[in-house]
Design an enzyme around this catalytic site. Structure first.
Site, mmCIF file in Angstrom:
data_model
loop_
_atom_site.group_PDB
_atom_site.id
_atom_site.type_symbol
_atom_site.label_atom_id
_atom_site.label_comp_id
_atom_site.label_asym_id
_atom_site.label_seq_id
_atom_site.Cartn_x
_atom_site.Cartn_y
_atom_site.Cartn_z
ATOM 1 N N GLY A 256 4.979 8.525 0.231
ATOM 2 C CA GLY A 256 5.803 8.663 -0.969
ATOM 3 C C GLY A 256 7.273 8.933 -0.755
ATOM 4 N N PRO A 291 3.290 7.293 5.190
ATOM 5 C CA PRO A 291 4.441 6.653 4.559
ATOM 6 C C PRO A 291 4.331 5.132 4.608
ATOM 7 C CG PRO A 291 4.998 7.329 6.775
ATOM 8 C CD PRO A 291 3.583 7.777 6.542
ATOM 9 N N TYR A 333 8.589 -2.536 -12.666
ATOM 10 C CA TYR A 333 9.088 -1.144 -12.696
ATOM 11 C C TYR A 333 10.551 -1.057 -13.165
ATOM 12 C CZ TYR A 333 5.366 -1.020 -9.143
ATOM 13 O OH TYR A 333 4.201 -1.187 -8.451
ATOM 14 N N CYS A 360 8.206 -18.819 -15.790
ATOM 15 C CA CYS A 360 8.258 -18.903 -17.252
ATOM 16 C C CYS A 360 7.796 -17.603 -17.886
ATOM 17 C CB CYS A 360 7.424 -20.088 -17.720
ATOM 18 S SG CYS A 360 8.217 -21.598 -17.213
HETATM 19 N N1 LLP Z 1 -0.917 6.803 0.532
HETATM 20 C C1 LLP Z 1 -1.514 6.499 -0.635
HETATM 21 C C2 LLP Z 1 -2.842 7.043 -0.933
HETATM 22 C C3 LLP Z 1 -0.850 5.674 -1.571
HETATM 23 O O1 LLP Z 1 -1.447 5.374 -2.721
HETATM 24 C C4 LLP Z 1 0.435 5.162 -1.256
HETATM 25 C C5 LLP Z 1 1.131 4.278 -2.191
HETATM 26 C C6 LLP Z 1 1.006 5.494 -0.015
HETATM 27 C C7 LLP Z 1 0.301 6.321 0.863
HETATM 28 C C8 LLP Z 1 2.348 4.989 0.425
HETATM 29 O O2 LLP Z 1 3.360 5.369 -0.438
HETATM 30 P P1 LLP Z 1 4.902 5.098 -0.032
HETATM 31 O O3 LLP Z 1 5.204 5.937 1.165
HETATM 32 O O4 LLP Z 1 5.050 3.662 0.267
HETATM 33 O O5 LLP Z 1 5.659 5.500 -1.234
HETATM 34 N N2 LLP Z 1 4.209 -0.881 -5.775
HETATM 35 C C9 LLP Z 1 4.998 0.322 -5.973
HETATM 36 C C10 LLP Z 1 4.561 1.425 -5.041
HETATM 37 C C11 LLP Z 1 3.093 1.765 -5.189
HETATM 38 C C12 LLP Z 1 2.647 2.816 -4.225
HETATM 39 C C13 LLP Z 1 1.173 2.976 -4.253
HETATM 40 N N3 LLP Z 1 0.661 3.929 -3.327
HETATM 41 C C14 LLP Z 1 6.468 -0.019 -5.783
HETATM 42 O O6 LLP Z 1 6.780 -1.171 -5.514
HETATM 43 O O7 LLP Z 1 7.327 0.842 -5.949
#
Ligand code: LLP
Length: 449
Positions: A256, A291, A333, A360
């Site tokens: 995250g 991450p 988003y 489209c």
């Molecule tokens: N671990 C779990 C359980 C998750 O659900 C996620 C992301 C991550 C790790 C990795 O999160 P990150 O470090 O990448 O923030 N499509 C959206 C983001 C969806 C994230 C879903 N889960 C976007 O384009 O912003």
């Protein structure tokens, strides 16, 4: 250079210190390669990733986490390209997966099963079976029903499944509603108060090995304080479980960590490590983080070509050959990715443009950009910060090809996923037998007349 170019070019403000995108002789370069040179060989739109940016990000994060002893499992969903996974694996990364498909990707990239964590709310029995067969590190369990399913499958296979319970800590990650996962009404995790009983149940099941807890509160988190609140709650739970003689050996702290898509501040991974140490650092648990975006987001661009410039009401709209099917984030988003022309044209007057794709749908809009140089058909642009949740979320909507992906390393580049062809897309489909028969009988009737 647009005002957005500062985001990646200025190392002080660059997301995770990424410096790989820069203008040299008025031409945009990724690492040592002129992006236009790639575009001469690979039809647009295509994704392009900097190995150096991924390496630097991984080493920066692992360096920050080393003192707290946290291992990294890259979230494959952010970018599942085999070459990207292979690069991260070669640096020592494990993988966090959310489907059987991602499991096969990670294995195909050479990641040992013992470094793979299976997250996600809806694991099927066949996915669970395959993960048990290859011997993954751990399942992060999202509900009692899923715990039962894992126990059933493990029993049939005669193995013991390592499980961590994913806690929903009811903490607001302060991020976009569509990527928040840690509030009590979100579909993710198990309610905080239900954890002790479920952990005790898992401990008494011979086919389950309850190894610890997991938490993931959301994505694109720039203000890190919600982590402190969530991890403090996890620490309380560990103490409570241990007071009931339940063993807790591992904590998976989720992913995250956010990146700036504009010239705002980046999340500070040293501060993140400090939060980890202060909250869960003294519990004597094996720590893992998951991450995705932070490791690969700034490393990628989506290269596109201007098709047409048209007037729409009072504004100028530039139609490019990349669409929302290639990069969905703006449409779903409202995300705005920085834009860099592949060539700087100091002689051209700048304009305010709305950038739109060819799909489209009225939502196939990338945003309104100020200070782009006057654009003409054939000019090429790059959307920055597109290495995470870009290619991995692409679709073939409007029967558009999945874009190619290119990896740059120093002054070399190579296509690491070729563009999907329409033939490949159509080859999955066929008419039903009765449709084929109807066509054949219509043809024979026509012939008889
Ligand atoms: N671990 C779990 C359980 C998750 O659900 C996620 C992301 C991550 C790790 C990795 O999160 P990150 O470090 O990448 O923030 N499509 C959206 C983001 C969806 C994230 C879903 N889960 C976007 O384009 O912003």
């Amino acid at each position: 250079m647009t005002e957005y170019a500062k985001v990646l070019v200025d190392p002080k403000s660059g997301a995770n210190g990424s410096k790989q995108l820069a203008y040299r002789d008025q031409a945009l370069h990724l690492d040592g390669v002129c992006v236009d040179t790639i575009a001469a060989a690979v039809p647009t739109p295509f994704y392009c990733y900097s190995s150096d940016a991924i390496r630097t990000a991984y080493l920066t994060l692992s360096g920050a986490l080393e003192p707290v002893g946290a291992a990294i499992c890259f979230a494959v969903k952010a970018n599942g390209n085999l070459s990207v996974l292979g690069l991260l694996a070669s640096l020592g990364s494990g993988m966090d997966i959310v489907s059987g498909g991602e499991l096969e990707r990670a294995l195909a990239a050479g990641v040992p099963a013992s470094k793979i964590i299976f997250s996600g709310v809806g694991k099927t029995r066949s996915e669970i079976g395959r993960a048990l067969e290859v011997g993954i590190h751990q399942f992060n369990i999202e509900s009692e029903a899923e715990l039962d399913a894992v126990a059933d499958v493990a029993r049939v296979l005669g193995v013991r499944a390592p499980v961590a319970l994913r806690v929903n800590p009811d903490v607001d990650a302060g991020t976009h509603a569509k990527i928040s996962t840690g509030k009590k009404d979100d579909k993710f995790g198990i309610a905080f108060q239900d954890i002790p009983a479920l952990y005790a149940k898992a401990s008494s099941a011979p086919e389950l090995d309850p190894v610890g807890l997991a938490v993931h509160i959301g994505s694109q988190i720039l203000d890190l304080s919600p982590y402190r609140a969530a991890y403090a709650r996890i620490a309380d739970l560990v103490t409570l479980l241990r007071s009931r003689n339940l063993s807790v050996r591992r904590l998976d702290l989720g992913g995250g960590i956010g990146i700036p898509y504009d010239d705002g501040p980046s999340a500070d991974v040293a501060e993140y490590a400090t939060i980890v140490r202060a909250t869960v650092g003294r519990l004597d648990c094996e720590l893992t983080v998951e991450p995705g975006r932070w490791l690969v987001g700034p490393a990628g661009i989506l290269v596109t070509e201007v098709l047409y410039v048209k007037k729409t009401g009072d504004r100028l709209t530039v139609i490019v050959d990349a669409g929302m099917n290639d990069l969905m984030r703006p449409a779903i988003y409202g995300a705005v990715h920085p834009v860099f022309p592949l060539k700087q044209h100091n002689d051209r007057k700048s304009h305010i443009y709305q950038l739109a794709g060819p799909v489209c749908e009225s939502s196939d809009i990338f945003g309104t950009y100020r200070n782009l140089p006057g654009l003409r058909s054939g000019d090429r642009l790059a959307f920055g910060c597109a290495g995470a949740y870009g290619a991995s979320m692409a679709s073939t909507y409007n029967a558009r090809d999945l874009a190619a992906e290119v990896l740059v390393d120093g002054d070399r580049f190579g296509v690491v996923r070729r563009r999907q062809t329409v033939e490949a897309l159509l080859s999955l489909e066929k008419e039903t037998e009765w449709q084929v028969a109807a066509v054949a009988s219509a043809a024979s009737i026509r012939k008889a007349l």
